[in-house]
Structures are given as C-alpha cells and as structure tokens.
Write a protein that holds these residues in place. Sequence first.
Motif, mmCIF file in Angstrom:
data_model
loop_
_atom_site.group_PDB
_atom_site.id
_atom_site.type_symbol
_atom_site.label_atom_id
_atom_site.label_comp_id
_atom_site.label_asym_id
_atom_site.label_seq_id
_atom_site.Cartn_x
_atom_site.Cartn_y
_atom_site.Cartn_z
ATOM 1 N N UNK A 308 0.395 -1.149 0.139
ATOM 2 C CA UNK A 308 -0.146 -0.135 -0.107
ATOM 3 C C UNK A 308 1.236 0.799 0.073
ATOM 4 N N UNK A 309 2.588 0.935 0.332
ATOM 5 C CA UNK A 309 3.285 2.921 0.762
ATOM 6 C C UNK A 309 3.694 3.146 -0.468
ATOM 7 N N UNK A 310 3.646 1.536 -1.605
ATOM 8 C CA UNK A 310 4.258 1.992 -2.846
ATOM 9 C C UNK A 310 3.077 2.185 -3.600
ATOM 10 N N UNK A 311 1.571 1.907 -3.305
ATOM 11 C CA UNK A 311 0.553 2.568 -4.632
ATOM 12 C C UNK A 311 0.658 4.059 -4.145
ATOM 13 N N UNK A 312 0.603 4.347 -2.135
ATOM 14 C CA UNK A 312 0.676 5.911 -2.137
ATOM 15 C C UNK A 312 1.128 6.425 -2.639
ATOM 16 N N UNK A 313 2.398 6.092 -2.817
ATOM 17 C CA UNK A 313 3.397 7.757 -3.418
ATOM 18 C C UNK A 313 3.346 7.718 -5.253
ATOM 19 N N UNK A 314 2.673 6.515 -5.586
ATOM 20 C CA UNK A 314 2.501 6.763 -7.279
ATOM 21 C C UNK A 314 0.993 6.255 -7.781
ATOM 22 N N UNK A 315 0.442 8.004 -7.926
ATOM 23 C CA UNK A 315 -0.866 7.429 -7.760
ATOM 24 C C UNK A 315 -1.068 6.637 -9.408
#
Length: 939
Positions: A308-315
């Motif tokens: 989830x952290x990966x997706x949070x920073x790459x919209x």
Amino acid sequence: MAKAQQMAVGQELARLRKEAGLRQEDVAVAVGRTDSRISQIERGDWLNTPDTELISRYVDFCLKHVGGAKELRDRRRRHVLGLFEGLDALADALPPRPCVNQLRRDIDTFTGRSGELARLRASVARAMNTGGVIAVHAVDGKPGVGKSAFATHAAHGLRHKFPDAQLFLDLHGHSAKTSPMAPAEALASLLGAVGVPGRALPAALDDRSALWRSRMADQSGLLILDNALDEEQVRPLLPNAPGCLVLVTSRRRMVGLNAVTIAIDVLPSEEAVQMFRAVVRHDIPEDAPVGELVALCGYLPLAIELVGGRMRNRKSLTVGRLVTEVRESVNRLASMRVRNHHVAAAFELSYRALSSYRQSFFRTLGLHPGSDVDAYAGAALTAESLEEVKRQLQGLYDDNLLDEHVYGRYQLHDLIAEYLRDVVARTDLGVRKRSLDRLLDYYQDTAVLADRLLKPGYGVTYASVYDGPLPALDERRSAMDWLSLERENLLSSLRVSAENPSRVLTLTAAMSRHLRLSGPWDVAVRLHQDAVAAARSVGSTDGEARSLLELGTAHRNHGDYEAAARCVDEASAAYATLGDDSGRAAALLEDGTVRWLTGSYEPARKRLAEALALSRSAGDREGEADALVELGTLAYVLDEYEDAERQLSAALALYEDLGDDQGRVAALKNLGSTWYFMDKYDAAEKALQQSLTLARDLGNTLVEAQALTKLGSVLRLMGRYEDAVQRLTDARELARRLADRSLEAELLIDLGAALHRLGKGDAAVRAFGDSLGLYETLGEDLGRACALKEFGDALADTGRLDEGRARLEEARSLDERLGERLGLAAVWNSFGKLELRAGAPAASAAAHWAALTIAREIGGPLEEAAALLGLGNAARACGDHVEARARIDASLTIYRRIGAAEAEDVSALLARSRADETCTSEGFRTRDSGESNGTVFER
C-alpha cells in the motif's frame, strides 16, 4: 493545599475503618490492594490520586461493618466521597505529574481486531472493578501479523487507566541484528526507565527482579514486553503488582506464564481490504481487485502496508498492475521456499520500486549494527550530507520501509531487516567495510567529544579520525544525553570491532566516564575486561594500565572488593613500568578507597597519602584534589573533623580553580557533612545548598538525594522543623527512586526526629520503625544504633519509659561494640533525660557525666552542651540552683556559638534558674533570721 486535603481524606477514611473495627489488611484484601497502599492512602501520602472506584469500594466495605440506619450510612458515604471528589477536582486543576511514557506511536492505519481488543478491555475492566489482579496478557502470532501494532494500539486506548508508568521494551527475541536481550539487561532498562540509575542496580538477576517488583508495588503501570523469545526471558520482568497491565508479544505461545492468551491471526478479507485503502490514502475504484491483492499479501498487515505504501506514492500505479507484480514475486519466492514469502514479495516489490540511488542508500543503511539510526549515523554510513540523509530517511519512512519510533530516529521491522541483510550480502565487501568503518569512526569521535565534555581538560591526547558532521554537543548535559541515547549503538559498535583492538581500547575509554556515572556495573565490568584483553593483544602497557584501573573501579562499584584489589595492583605495576606517577597515584587512590570500604582504615589512609604526594610531585592537580577529597572523607568518617575540614576545603579550592564541577559537588557535600558533625550549622547549610544546586545542574540524582538528606538534618538541628520535613520528604522520594535503602533508612531517623519535635508522635514512631526495619534488613548496625537512640527518645517523651529505656540499651550496646563514641555520647545524654523523667536525678547526672567526658574527648560541642544542660536540670531537681545555673549557663554559651535550635529554650530556662537561685538565697537569709518557710533545699 493539595497535601492538606489528601491528609484530610486519609484521616476520614482511617476514622471510618476504625469505627468498623477493621484492620488495614482487612480493607486491603477487600479492595484488592496491598497493606502498604492502604497505609499510604490513610496517611495522605500518595503521588497519584487513587481511583474513585477504589475509594468507593473502601467506603462501602467499611460502612457495611459499621451498620446502623441506611440514611446515616448514605449521608456518611456522601461526606467521605465529597471530600475525595473535591481533592480530585483540585488535582485536575493542577499541572499533571509527569508520567514515564515510552509507548510507540499508534498508527492511524490500524484496522480491525475488534474482538481481540474487546476481550482485552473486558478483562482489564473486570479486574479493576472487582479489585482483582490484572492478568498478564500474551499476544502471539506469526511474523508480520501485527502483534506489536496490536499491543501498541491497545495500550494507547487503556493508558489513562495506568497513570504511573507506560513502558515499552523490545526484547529482541527474533531480531535479525541483535541477540535476545538477557533478563538482567532488560531489568536494567526497566529500572532505569522508572528512575533507578545504573549504579544503584544489584548484580544478581534475582535481586534486580526483586527491586523491580518493589519499585512497581502499588503502582498503576502498563508494560509492553515486545518480541519476547520465551517464558524464561519474560518471567523475571513481571512486576507482580495487582494494578499493572503487562502485554507480552511473541511468535511463540507463552503457555508457561499463566497468562490470558490473545492469538493474532491474519486479517479477515474485508478488514485487509479496509487496511489497504487506509494505507493508500487516495481513492481507489470500487471494482479494483483489492481483494485479490491482499490475498496475494497473505492478509498480513506488514505485507499490506509495504504494498500500500508503494501505491500511495505512485498515483499512476493501478491495483491491477500491482496484482500482477505481486503474483509474479510471490510465485517465484514460494518456489524458492523463502520463509514468509508473502512479506518477502512485498518487500522485494517495494525495494525494486526505489530509485537506484535510494536502493543503494537503503542497502548501506542495512550495514548499521545497532538498534536504530539517526541522520548523523546515516551520513557516516553513506558519506552523504545531513540534508540529503534526512530526505532519504523520510522517503524510506513514507515507503513504509522504516519506522520512526522516536522523532528523528529510525528502525527496521525485524522481517525487513532479515531480507535486507540478504540484499546487503550481495554488496561488494570493500564497499561494506569502508561504510562500516566510517560509521565506527563517527561513533568513536563523538564518544570522545562527549567524554571530554563530562570532565573538560582531562583525558589522553586524541587525534580525530572522522571528517563528517558531528552532533552539536557543547555542554555536559548534552553529552550525557547523547551517550545515554546512543548506548545500545555504542555497545553494538564494540561488538563488531572485536577484531580491532585499537578501536576497542579507544571507544571503551571514551565510554568509561559515562559508565562510572551511570552504570550498570556488570556491563562496565564486561566492557573493561574486553579492553584489558585488547590492550594485551597488541602489547599496549598504557592501555592495559588504564583499562585495569577502570575495571578495578567497576568491580568496586559492583561490590567485588577482592577482584577490585587485584585489578588495582596490576594497574599500579603497569604504571610503575611506564614511570607514570599520575597513573600510579590514581591506582593508589583506588586502592585506598577499596581498603577504606573493607574497614582497613589505617592502610587506606597510608595509600591515600601516598597518592596525594605522588600527584603533587607529578603536578597533577586533579589527582591532588581527588586524593584530598578521599582523605577528608575518611577523616570525617573517623570523627577527625578538623583534619576533614582542612583537607576538604583544600580540595574544594583546587576544584574551583580547575573549573571541575563534578569534583566541586562531591567536596561541597562532604564538607557540609563535616560541618554538620562539627555543629557548624550555618556553614553546613550553605555548603549543602550549593552542593544540592550543583547536583541538580549536573543531573546527579544520587548526590542530590544525599545533599537533601544532610540538609534536612542540619535544618532540624537549627530548629527549622517544617523545612527539615520538606527536605527529608523530597530526599525520601529520590532515595526510593534510586532504590537506595541505606539512604532512606538514614533520612527516616531525622524525619522522625523532626516530626517528633512538631508534635506528630504517631508519624515519628512510624518513621523510626521504618528506619529500623530497613537497617535490620541491610544489616547496618551503625545506622540501627542511631535509629534506636531517636526511637528511644520519642518513646520516653510520650511517657513510655520502659520501652524507651530498652531501645536506648540496644543503641548503647551497638555503639560500644562499634566504637562509635559520638553516638555513645548522644545515647548517654538520652539516658540522662529519661532518668530525670523517671524521678532519678542522681542516675540522670551520672549518665550526663559519661556523655560530657566523651564529648569533650572527641570535640563534639552539641553533645557537650546537651550534657551540661542535663547536669543543670539534674541539679535543679535536687534543689542545687547555684550548680544548675552554672551548668545551664555553660550549655547556653555553646548552643549560641554553634547556632543550635535549643538556644532559645535554654535561655528561658537560664532565666528561671537565676530566679530559683535568687529565691534560694532569700530563703537562706530568711532562715538565718528564724523565718524559714520550709521549702528550702539544704546543699
């Protein structure tokens, strides 16, 4: 104001209990508290206001036994609880008492676990409502399932119920970098968190565990023991206090702890989806395959957080794309039989998504051997600027690859550290060595800088080895804070430097002064043993001598005097080989201290005198001052007060000239104590107040407690009883925090005596009784004799002459056996006062003559004045008013000279004695003229 209201509530509760015919232990059992806690409440002697529920149970239990009409019982209940509620309102209006709070931050993405949380809260509420013991709760589950997050979240929700302390300790049961924490080391951390300094820690595990239980008795505390290995590691750490909640997290089931077990499993599908959406923090289409993604994460919170952290920073990244990537990684790692492959896959994806620069930074960060890292250590590892390191650390935190457990300090989850270690292993060996060497250089240089700030102007010549940025340490307090904060990292640095003897010697030497000030001594012994071995391995006689001397000091502080003497002898021989007179003087000084502590006073004096002479011949003014302090302190212990005054005054002047505050605080404290025994109260008060102020500035809690204790003693003898009680009460709180039972026993004597003079007889008797109990436990006969003497005086003053005489006989016997002549003079004076109360003036005079003889032989003006006053009172009782006036006049002269509190009362007595003498003279004249009134005593 608050204290007075506390006492009023306590008195009302005690009155109610006595009306009910109950004992304190009866109430303690009924409300689920200890006898001592009930005693504290009834005395109004508490630091944190008791729960309203506890007071209600107390009142209801007593009223049930009082009986009578219900209307009267209800009225009484409203009255008592009204008093308590008024106190509660006052407490709310005052600034809150600081509470030790070590809890980790609660994460805002915590999801679910409602059933487990409800079970825990219900268990705690049930125990608190019924007065029962709050059970230990063991939280178990597989790696990455969120055990620590659960315990932390639960603790934040319950912490208001446990206001005294909220503690968190990582036991490293399954850490990638760190061995499991030994129970003794864990107890040192816990005791340090609640105010017990390392130098006050017992050596044995059982003794530390007992001290921990004693320290937490009657406390309402919350303790998280995170990442435990097994029951054996945890069992000694349990506080065994009914009002404490302990949460233990472990990968293993703690079946041997008799704990309430809370098993944490992977998240249910719906809660896993909810958590993923919370971590991402932006809108995700409802038809996105989030359910499939969290299933690929094994429903593990750690894996979900990473993805989830990966997706949070790459919209621009879609859930579908993420599903494909995670599936490929999971399948590959599962085929390789990688443990915890769901978390490994999530980590691999997060790592691969980093820029090549950040990957390199993260790999280098993984070389750190300790428990956490800050920007300075990161800059040392990576050779980057502080600003760049801070940006990278924040970025890794945003990616959920690091946890910021304290502001500005980051650490890795154990599983992530484990996987990162495998990645680091693929890095070039030369690169790894250069990065680690830079880090160790950083710790070494900063430790040396901090050590110099602890005692400016002293230490061996040192050439800096690190050219990067250092933290802004500019004074003693910041140096102590840095050394304390980085303690675990410095110890880890020593562990990985085992093959580099030069670094072991330098880094251990830089830590030695901090270890001497803070302990714990068992850690200091181990480190200095390693340093001695390192010095011998490279043939460094100078390093061996210094390390042996530090090892001897650590053994002495640890109570192993035989080992200390051996090390000091070896250090002395090494310094003699080097021709180092300052070193030999330091060894002689330590040798003298060890001999003094083992009762060999004359050999000790000889060694200390040799140390003084050597220091002077070597031009070592610091060594000269140190030797003078030890000689002066030994002289005052041996009742040689004029020598003590001279030597301590000379030491103080040297320390002031050198700007050595650590030396000044010791010299001032001991000088104040010497003037106390010389009955120079004004000078003693001034010196002790200066010592107290300086100790607080230096953060030296032990000296602060000692100075407060002796200051309270001086103020009592000056007649300032309220001030004395305040100082001694403050000192008692510090002594308890330090777990210094000897100091507590000592101050209780003066506290009891001051309370006695204030007319608080019951409180005085309690203080004397507590002091005696402590001294008997400790086996300290000198202190016991002092307590018995004061206890005897208090009993005699309340008319309990036989009991008082028995206590004084015990004190006299102990003083005679110990050769304690000043104490013996005081006891004889007490006997004299008691015999006069018993109507035996001849026996009273004999006792005071014995006291007077001793006091004059040893130069004790206070006891000399007391003996003269006693002889005057005995003479008055026999009708010899001329003799009485002369003795009382002589005593008043001394009391006035030394500034004693008795001067005012004795002055009034002298006026009455002169009037008696005038009446007697007129009586003789009247009788001569044949008009005797029959009331004149014949001489």
